[in-house]
Write a protein that holds these residues in place. Structure first.
Motif, PDB file in Angstrom:
ATOM      1  N   GLN A  37      45.969  31.805  32.833  1.00 49.57           N
ATOM      2  CA  GLN A  37      46.333  33.125  32.318  1.00 49.57           C
ATOM      3  C   GLN A  37      45.232  34.113  32.678  1.00 49.57           C
ATOM      4  O   GLN A  37      44.058  33.754  32.722  1.00 49.57           O
ATOM      5  CB  GLN A  37      46.512  33.126  30.790  1.00 49.57           C
ATOM      6  CG  GLN A  37      47.745  32.401  30.314  1.00 49.57           C
ATOM      7  CD  GLN A  37      47.515  30.923  30.177  1.00 49.57           C
ATOM      8  OE1 GLN A  37      46.464  30.485  29.738  1.00 49.57           O
ATOM      9  NE2 GLN A  37      48.485  30.133  30.596  1.00 49.57           N
ATOM     10  N   VAL A  38      45.649  35.365  32.910  1.00 50.46           N
ATOM     11  CA  VAL A  38      44.711  36.412  33.305  1.00 50.46           C
ATOM     12  C   VAL A  38      44.851  37.577  32.332  1.00 50.46           C
ATOM     13  O   VAL A  38      45.953  38.068  32.102  1.00 50.46           O
ATOM     14  CB  VAL A  38      45.009  36.910  34.744  1.00 50.46           C
ATOM     15  CG1 VAL A  38      44.044  38.007  35.140  1.00 50.46           C
ATOM     16  CG2 VAL A  38      44.954  35.759  35.731  1.00 50.46           C
ATOM     17  N   VAL A  65      36.948  43.942  33.218  1.00 47.14           N
ATOM     18  CA  VAL A  65      36.435  42.592  32.973  1.00 47.14           C
ATOM     19  C   VAL A  65      37.629  41.641  32.928  1.00 47.14           C
ATOM     20  O   VAL A  65      38.511  41.769  32.088  1.00 47.14           O
ATOM     21  CB  VAL A  65      35.641  42.515  31.654  1.00 47.14           C
ATOM     22  CG1 VAL A  65      35.183  41.097  31.385  1.00 47.14           C
ATOM     23  CG2 VAL A  65      34.459  43.468  31.697  1.00 47.14           C
ATOM     24  N   VAL A  66      37.661  40.699  33.860  1.00 48.85           N
ATOM     25  CA  VAL A  66      38.763  39.746  33.987  1.00 48.85           C
ATOM     26  C   VAL A  66      38.432  38.496  33.186  1.00 48.85           C
ATOM     27  O   VAL A  66      37.360  37.914  33.358  1.00 48.85           O
ATOM     28  CB  VAL A  66      38.994  39.381  35.468  1.00 48.85           C
ATOM     29  CG1 VAL A  66      40.077  38.324  35.597  1.00 48.85           C
ATOM     30  CG2 VAL A  66      39.328  40.612  36.283  1.00 48.85           C
ATOM     31  N   THR A  67      39.343  38.092  32.302  1.00 56.45           N
ATOM     32  CA  THR A  67      39.170  36.871  31.527  1.00 56.45           C
ATOM     33  C   THR A  67      40.219  35.863  31.980  1.00 56.45           C
ATOM     34  O   THR A  67      41.417  36.143  31.913  1.00 56.45           O
ATOM     35  CB  THR A  67      39.329  37.139  30.020  1.00 56.45           C
ATOM     36  OG1 THR A  67      38.364  38.124  29.625  1.00 56.45           O
ATOM     37  CG2 THR A  67      39.114  35.871  29.213  1.00 56.45           C
ATOM     38  N   ALA A 118      39.239  29.440  41.061  1.00 57.77           N
ATOM     39  CA  ALA A 118      39.918  30.508  40.327  1.00 57.77           C
ATOM     40  C   ALA A 118      38.945  31.644  40.002  1.00 57.77           C
ATOM     41  O   ALA A 118      39.281  32.827  40.161  1.00 57.77           O
ATOM     42  CB  ALA A 118      40.547  29.962  39.048  1.00 57.77           C
ATOM     43  N   VAL A 119      37.757  31.303  39.563  1.00 57.08           N
ATOM     44  CA  VAL A 119      36.743  32.319  39.238  1.00 57.08           C
ATOM     45  C   VAL A 119      36.337  33.087  40.497  1.00 57.08           C
ATOM     46  O   VAL A 119      36.218  34.313  40.485  1.00 57.08           O
ATOM     47  CB  VAL A 119      35.510  31.671  38.557  1.00 57.08           C
ATOM     48  CG1 VAL A 119      34.386  32.668  38.400  1.00 57.08           C
ATOM     49  CG2 VAL A 119      35.903  31.092  37.205  1.00 57.08           C
ATOM     50  N   ARG A 120      36.148  32.355  41.598  1.00 60.47           N
ATOM     51  CA  ARG A 120      35.753  32.997  42.856  1.00 60.47           C
ATOM     52  C   ARG A 120      36.842  33.953  43.354  1.00 60.47           C
ATOM     53  O   ARG A 120      36.552  35.072  43.764  1.00 60.47           O
ATOM     54  CB  ARG A 120      35.443  31.933  43.908  1.00 60.47           C
ATOM     55  CG  ARG A 120      34.809  32.491  45.151  1.00 60.47           C
ATOM     56  CD  ARG A 120      34.246  31.437  46.089  1.00 60.47           C
ATOM     57  NE  ARG A 120      35.214  30.419  46.463  1.00 60.47           N
ATOM     58  CZ  ARG A 120      35.114  29.120  46.141  1.00 60.47           C
ATOM     59  NH1 ARG A 120      34.082  28.690  45.445  1.00 60.47           N
ATOM     60  NH2 ARG A 120      36.020  28.256  46.525  1.00 60.47           N
ATOM     61  N   VAL A 127      35.094  36.484  33.081  1.00 66.47           N
ATOM     62  CA  VAL A 127      34.798  35.613  31.941  1.00 66.47           C
ATOM     63  C   VAL A 127      35.643  34.359  32.128  1.00 66.47           C
ATOM     64  O   VAL A 127      36.869  34.428  32.181  1.00 66.47           O
ATOM     65  CB  VAL A 127      35.136  36.305  30.601  1.00 66.47           C
ATOM     66  CG1 VAL A 127      34.894  35.356  29.441  1.00 66.47           C
ATOM     67  CG2 VAL A 127      34.336  37.578  30.436  1.00 66.47           C
ATOM     68  N   ASP A 128      34.985  33.219  32.243  1.00 65.87           N
ATOM     69  CA  ASP A 128      35.655  31.952  32.525  1.00 65.87           C
ATOM     70  C   ASP A 128      35.892  31.184  31.232  1.00 65.87           C
ATOM     71  O   ASP A 128      34.948  30.690  30.620  1.00 65.87           O
ATOM     72  CB  ASP A 128      34.809  31.136  33.491  1.00 65.87           C
ATOM     73  CG  ASP A 128      35.416  29.793  33.813  1.00 65.87           C
ATOM     74  OD1 ASP A 128      36.587  29.559  33.461  1.00 65.87           O
ATOM     75  OD2 ASP A 128      34.716  28.975  34.430  1.00 65.87           O
TER      76      ASP A 128
END
Length: 176
Positions: free
Chosen positions: A69-70, A76-78, A92-94, A106-107
């Motif tokens: 989920q995004v 700021v992307v969580t 996914a974070v990259r 934010v992971d």
């Protein structure tokens, strides 16, 4: 005492301005209003950034069907959800960090058993569920469907029907 004109004007203005929120309030009242207006202006940008991140993650074959989920707030992307490995989590974070407009990622992704999204695929009126994204209705898919329909018509028992369904799924998944 209240007879002077400037004093009367000052008192009148005070009573006129008191009902207006934020005018005679705490010093940060105006700042809070400005901040809220700024956050409202960011919502469309956040929504487009969210869609862009989701699209980039969906393009990745390694992350296809994973439960990610995004959410976005102020750039700021969580990321949250579950993936099957540390490598997929880092990927996914990259991917999210490379999308234009992302300030920080934010992971909150956890690593667990494989969780896939089911895709409902249809071709020539025949539909099925699979864990991978659906491909176009190719000639091979049409052949799989034709074989499946013939096998189902010829099947007399539930065991034969199960075998026909399994053969159909095997045929469909050979394409990937």
């Amino acid at each position: 005492m209240f007879n002077s004109v400037p004093r009367r004007i000052a008192i009148a203005l005070m009573f006129l301005l008191l009902p207006l929120p934020g005018v005679l309030s705490a010093p940060n009242g105006r700042f809070q209003k400005t901040q809220r207006a700024h956050l409202r202006s960011l919502k469309p940008q956040d929504e487009s950034l969210r869609e862009a991140v989701k699209a980039e993650i969906a393009k990745s074959r390694s992350l296809a069907g994973m439960d990610i989920q995004v959410e976005v707030s102020g750039g700021v992307v969580t990321l949250s959800g579950t993936v099957s490995s540390q490598a997929r989590k880092k990927l996914a974070v990259r991917i999210a960090s490379r999308v234009k407009g992302t300030k920080r990622v934010v992971d909150r992704i956890t690593i667990g058993r494989k969780i896939f999204t089911d895709y409902e695929c249809c071709c020539n009126g025949e539909c099925w569920t699979q864990s991978r994204p659906c491909s176009d209705c190719s000639n091979q898919t049409r052949e799989c469907i034709a074989e499946f329909q013939q096998a189902m018509q010829a099947a007399d028992t539930n065991a034969e029907k199960r075998a026909a369904r399994q053969k159909f799924y095997d045929c469909i998944h050979k394409q990937y």
